[in-house]
Design a protein around this motif. Structure first.
Motif, PDB file in Angstrom:
ATOM      1  N   TYR B  89       0.837  -1.198   0.000  1.00 31.93           N
ATOM      2  CA  TYR B  89       0.000   0.000   0.000  1.00 31.93           C
ATOM      3  C   TYR B  89       0.872   1.248   0.000  1.00 31.93           C
ATOM      4  CZ  TYR B  89      -3.867  -3.116   0.960  1.00 31.93           C
ATOM      5  OH  TYR B  89      -4.811  -4.118   0.863  1.00 31.93           O
ATOM      6  N   PHE B  90       0.514   2.182  -0.868  1.00 37.35           N
ATOM      7  CA  PHE B  90       1.256   3.430  -0.953  1.00 37.35           C
ATOM      8  C   PHE B  90       0.332   4.607  -0.701  1.00 37.35           C
ATOM      9  CE2 PHE B  90       5.418   2.225  -2.329  1.00 37.35           C
ATOM     10  CZ  PHE B  90       5.246   1.026  -2.983  1.00 37.35           C
ATOM     11  N   CYS B  91       0.773   5.470   0.188  1.00 35.53           N
ATOM     12  CA  CYS B  91       0.129   6.753   0.380  1.00 35.53           C
ATOM     13  C   CYS B  91       0.858   7.774  -0.484  1.00 35.53           C
ATOM     14  CB  CYS B  91       0.195   7.148   1.844  1.00 35.53           C
ATOM     15  SG  CYS B  91      -0.577   8.739   2.227  1.00 35.53           S
ATOM     16  N   ALA B  92       0.139   8.778  -0.940  1.00 37.38           N
ATOM     17  CA  ALA B  92       0.747   9.794  -1.789  1.00 37.38           C
ATOM     18  C   ALA B  92       0.040  11.127  -1.588  1.00 37.38           C
ATOM     19  CB  ALA B  92       0.674   9.375  -3.259  1.00 37.38           C
ATOM     20  N   SER B  93       0.688  12.192  -2.030  1.00 40.59           N
ATOM     21  CA  SER B  93       0.070  13.512  -1.928  1.00 40.59           C
ATOM     22  C   SER B  93       0.477  14.366  -3.114  1.00 40.59           C
ATOM     23  CB  SER B  93       0.464  14.208  -0.620  1.00 40.59           C
ATOM     24  OG  SER B  93       1.823  14.595  -0.636  1.00 40.59           O
ATOM     25  N   SER B  94      -0.297  15.403  -3.373  1.00 39.48           N
ATOM     26  CA  SER B  94       0.004  16.312  -4.477  1.00 39.48           C
ATOM     27  C   SER B  94      -0.703  17.637  -4.264  1.00 39.48           C
ATOM     28  CB  SER B  94      -0.428  15.719  -5.818  1.00 39.48           C
ATOM     29  OG  SER B  94      -1.856  15.731  -5.936  1.00 39.48           O
ATOM     30  N   ASP B  95      -0.309  18.609  -5.042  1.00 42.65           N
ATOM     31  CA  ASP B  95      -0.963  19.910  -5.028  1.00 42.65           C
ATOM     32  C   ASP B  95      -1.375  20.248  -6.462  1.00 42.65           C
ATOM     33  OD1 ASP B  95      -0.065  23.312  -4.029  1.00 42.65           O
ATOM     34  OD2 ASP B  95      -1.931  22.403  -4.714  1.00 42.65           O
ATOM     35  N   PRO B  96      -2.611  19.923  -6.836  1.00 41.91           N
ATOM     36  CA  PRO B  96      -3.044  20.146  -8.224  1.00 41.91           C
ATOM     37  C   PRO B  96      -3.059  21.608  -8.645  1.00 41.91           C
ATOM     38  CG  PRO B  96      -4.547  18.663  -7.076  1.00 41.91           C
ATOM     39  CD  PRO B  96      -3.626  19.245  -6.048  1.00 41.91           C
ATOM     40  N   THR B  97      -3.040  22.505  -7.666  1.00 41.69           N
ATOM     41  CA  THR B  97      -3.104  23.926  -8.011  1.00 41.69           C
ATOM     42  C   THR B  97      -1.736  24.489  -8.363  1.00 41.69           C
ATOM     43  OG1 THR B  97      -2.816  24.613  -5.714  1.00 41.69           O
ATOM     44  CG2 THR B  97      -5.064  24.249  -6.477  1.00 41.69           C
ATOM     45  N   ALA B  98      -0.706  23.727  -8.106  1.00 38.30           N
ATOM     46  CA  ALA B  98       0.644  24.214  -8.382  1.00 38.30           C
ATOM     47  C   ALA B  98       0.940  24.141  -9.867  1.00 38.30           C
ATOM     48  CB  ALA B  98       1.663  23.398  -7.600  1.00 38.30           C
ATOM     49  N   ASN B  99       1.970  24.861 -10.282  1.00 39.85           N
ATOM     50  CA  ASN B  99       2.358  24.813 -11.685  1.00 39.85           C
ATOM     51  C   ASN B  99       3.201  23.588 -12.004  1.00 39.85           C
ATOM     52  OD1 ASN B  99       1.089  27.243 -12.322  1.00 39.85           O
ATOM     53  ND2 ASN B  99       2.850  28.426 -11.608  1.00 39.85           N
ATOM     54  N   SER B 100       3.284  22.687 -11.042  1.00 41.91           N
ATOM     55  CA  SER B 100       4.123  21.505 -11.224  1.00 41.91           C
ATOM     56  C   SER B 100       3.428  20.407 -11.997  1.00 41.91           C
ATOM     57  CB  SER B 100       4.549  20.967  -9.860  1.00 41.91           C
ATOM     58  OG  SER B 100       3.403  20.587  -9.110  1.00 41.91           O
ATOM     59  N   GLY B 101       2.198  20.650 -12.471  1.00 40.96           N
ATOM     60  CA  GLY B 101       1.495  19.626 -13.236  1.00 40.96           C
ATOM     61  C   GLY B 101       1.036  18.479 -12.385  1.00 40.96           C
ATOM     62  N   ASN B 102       0.656  18.796 -11.141  1.00 36.06           N
ATOM     63  CA  ASN B 102       0.105  17.785 -10.245  1.00 36.06           C
ATOM     64  C   ASN B 102       1.028  16.599 -10.073  1.00 36.06           C
ATOM     65  OD1 ASN B 102      -1.796  16.865  -8.437  1.00 36.06           O
ATOM     66  ND2 ASN B 102      -2.817  15.611  -9.955  1.00 36.06           N
ATOM     67  N   THR B 103       2.295  16.841  -9.799  1.00 36.05           N
ATOM     68  CA  THR B 103       3.199  15.749  -9.484  1.00 36.05           C
ATOM     69  C   THR B 103       2.765  15.104  -8.188  1.00 36.05           C
ATOM     70  OG1 THR B 103       5.034  16.837 -10.598  1.00 36.05           O
ATOM     71  CG2 THR B 103       5.577  15.151  -8.967  1.00 36.05           C
ATOM     72  N   ILE B 104       2.678  13.794  -8.179  1.00 35.28           N
ATOM     73  CA  ILE B 104       2.281  13.042  -6.999  1.00 35.28           C
ATOM     74  C   ILE B 104       3.526  12.475  -6.340  1.00 35.28           C
ATOM     75  CG2 ILE B 104       1.043  11.004  -6.197  1.00 35.28           C
ATOM     76  CD1 ILE B 104      -1.118  11.604  -8.162  1.00 35.28           C
ATOM     77  N   TYR B 105       3.637  12.678  -5.033  1.00 31.51           N
ATOM     78  CA  TYR B 105       4.774  12.221  -4.252  1.00 31.51           C
ATOM     79  C   TYR B 105       4.345  11.039  -3.394  1.00 31.51           C
ATOM     80  CZ  TYR B 105       6.745  16.669  -5.694  1.00 31.51           C
ATOM     81  OH  TYR B 105       7.205  17.723  -6.443  1.00 31.51           O
ATOM     82  N   PHE B 106       5.147   9.982  -3.400  1.00 30.72           N
ATOM     83  CA  PHE B 106       4.784   8.739  -2.745  1.00 30.72           C
ATOM     84  C   PHE B 106       5.564   8.504  -1.465  1.00 30.72           C
ATOM     85  CE2 PHE B 106       1.997   6.594  -5.715  1.00 30.72           C
ATOM     86  CZ  PHE B 106       2.181   7.334  -6.863  1.00 30.72           C
ATOM     87  N   GLY B 107       4.898   7.794  -0.542  1.00 30.36           N
ATOM     88  CA  GLY B 107       5.587   7.272   0.618  1.00 30.36           C
ATOM     89  C   GLY B 107       6.359   6.021   0.257  1.00 30.36           C
ATOM     90  N   GLU B 108       6.995   5.418   1.265  1.00 32.18           N
ATOM     91  CA  GLU B 108       7.872   4.282   1.040  1.00 32.18           C
ATOM     92  C   GLU B 108       7.115   2.949   0.922  1.00 32.18           C
ATOM     93  OE1 GLU B 108      10.973   6.211   0.254  1.00 32.18           O
ATOM     94  OE2 GLU B 108      11.507   4.173   0.861  1.00 32.18           O
ATOM     95  N   GLY B 109       5.846   2.954   1.259  1.00 33.16           N
ATOM     96  CA  GLY B 109       5.068   1.727   1.114  1.00 33.16           C
ATOM     97  C   GLY B 109       4.858   0.982   2.422  1.00 33.16           C
ATOM     98  N   SER B 110       3.744   0.245   2.494  1.00 29.32           N
ATOM     99  CA  SER B 110       3.443  -0.621   3.635  1.00 29.32           C
ATOM    100  C   SER B 110       3.106  -2.003   3.092  1.00 29.32           C
ATOM    101  CB  SER B 110       2.250  -0.080   4.427  1.00 29.32           C
ATOM    102  OG  SER B 110       2.524   1.171   5.007  1.00 29.32           O
ATOM    103  N   TRP B 111       3.895  -2.991   3.543  1.00 28.82           N
ATOM    104  CA  TRP B 111       3.692  -4.365   3.063  1.00 28.82           C
ATOM    105  C   TRP B 111       2.730  -5.065   4.005  1.00 28.82           C
ATOM    106  CZ3 TRP B 111       7.545  -1.547   1.347  1.00 28.82           C
ATOM    107  CH2 TRP B 111       8.111  -1.840   0.102  1.00 28.82           C
ATOM    108  N   LEU B 112       1.558  -5.442   3.503  1.00 32.75           N
ATOM    109  CA  LEU B 112       0.530  -6.072   4.315  1.00 32.75           C
ATOM    110  C   LEU B 112       0.284  -7.493   3.822  1.00 32.75           C
ATOM    111  CD1 LEU B 112      -1.692  -5.916   6.482  1.00 32.75           C
ATOM    112  CD2 LEU B 112      -3.230  -5.089   4.700  1.00 32.75           C
ATOM    113  N   THR B 113       0.346  -8.444   4.756  1.00 34.74           N
ATOM    114  CA  THR B 113       0.033  -9.831   4.434  1.00 34.74           C
ATOM    115  C   THR B 113      -1.139 -10.274   5.294  1.00 34.74           C
ATOM    116  OG1 THR B 113       2.348 -10.327   3.915  1.00 34.74           O
ATOM    117  CG2 THR B 113       0.897 -12.205   4.374  1.00 34.74           C
ATOM    118  N   VAL B 114      -2.162 -10.836   4.648  1.00 34.26           N
ATOM    119  CA  VAL B 114      -3.325 -11.345   5.368  1.00 34.26           C
ATOM    120  C   VAL B 114      -3.342 -12.869   5.220  1.00 34.26           C
ATOM    121  CG1 VAL B 114      -5.819 -11.254   5.663  1.00 34.26           C
ATOM    122  CG2 VAL B 114      -4.581  -9.230   4.860  1.00 34.26           C
ATOM    123  N   VAL B 115      -3.281 -13.555   6.359  1.00 37.09           N
ATOM    124  CA  VAL B 115      -3.198 -15.029   6.320  1.00 37.09           C
ATOM    125  C   VAL B 115      -4.502 -15.680   6.812  1.00 37.09           C
ATOM    126  CG1 VAL B 115      -0.701 -15.009   6.582  1.00 37.09           C
ATOM    127  CG2 VAL B 115      -2.162 -15.092   8.631  1.00 37.09           C
TER     128      VAL B 115
END
Lengths: 113, 115
Positions: B89-115
């Motif tokens: 699972y990855f969380c991410a964020s962005s600022d669509p109002t910026a002139n950066s073209g809505n670049t999305i920045y990601f977290g490092e990830g969460s590895w989830l295992t359901v047994v």
């Protein structure tokens, strides 16, 4: 609806050879296009993006991509592969100014010595 | 410069258990996202929040709930975990109002295992 197709789930090149990763998109409105790279057990890092300015976009680590509207393509290239380029690469599309990215399935790049 | 921080990094759950993935960003971004990554399928959007106080379903929302606690934090909850929710699972964020073209920045990830 927008979509992205990445041709080739795995690409293998020799060190020093040209890297070409293919991406075709579908969008009913002018798109923003992105390439992200993911190294093992890490998050995604932006390589480059197209936002309706120059059609040839240069990114980090010597990568570049060219937006071709007539071909609905945004292929990623690098003239000379390095061992450190081995990773998974994702192409993504969003509507201009839109909130959501739609990702392709990814291409794993292997670099042989 | 922390960017997007998500916890935990690894978690093993039993079928039917519940858990919450936490995410925080320090870039003052309006938009936040939760994606899941499965082999050969790229990243698929679960939920997103365009601004504080709003949330919307993405491509694969079933089995998940989200809370945009404030501008910084966006949590993802699995009420009754199923093996099909084994993923990264990855969380991410962005600022669509910026002139950066809505670049999305990601977290490092969460590895989830359901047994």
């Amino acid at each position: 609806a927008q979509s992205v197709t990445q041709l080739g789930s795995h690409v293998s090149v020799s060190e020093g050879a040209l890297v070409l990763l293919r991406c075709n998109y579908s969008s009913s409105v002018p798109p923003y296009l992105f390439w992200y790279v993911q190294y093992p057990n890490q998050g995604l890092q932006l390589l480059l993006k197209y936002t309706s300015a120059a059609t040839l976009v240069k990114g980090i680590n010597g990568f570049e991509a060219e937006f071709k509207k007539s071909e609905t393509s945004f292929h990623l290239t690098k003239p000379s592969a390095h061992m450190s380029d081995a990773a998974e690469y994702f192409c993504a599309v969003s509507e201009s100014g839109g909130n959501k990215l739609v990702f392709g399935a990814g291409t794993i790049l292997r670099v042989k010595s | 410069n922390a960017g997007v921080t998500q916890t935990p990094k690894f978690q093993v759950l039993k079928t039917g258990q519940s858990m919450t993935l936490q995410c925080a960003q320090d870039m003052n971004h309006n938009s936040m996202y939760w994606y899941r990554q499965d082999p050969g399928m790229g990243l698929r959007l679960i939920y997103y929040s365009a601004s504080e106080g709003t949330t919307d379903k993405g491509e694969v929302p079933n089995g998940y709930n989200v809370s945009r606690l404030n501008k910084r934090e966006f949590s993802l909850r699995l009420e009754s975990a199923a093996p099909s929710q084994t993923s990264v699972y990855f969380c991410a964020s962005s600022d669509p109002t910026a002139n950066s073209g809505n670049t999305i920045y990601f977290g490092e990830g969460s590895w989830l295992t359901v047994v």
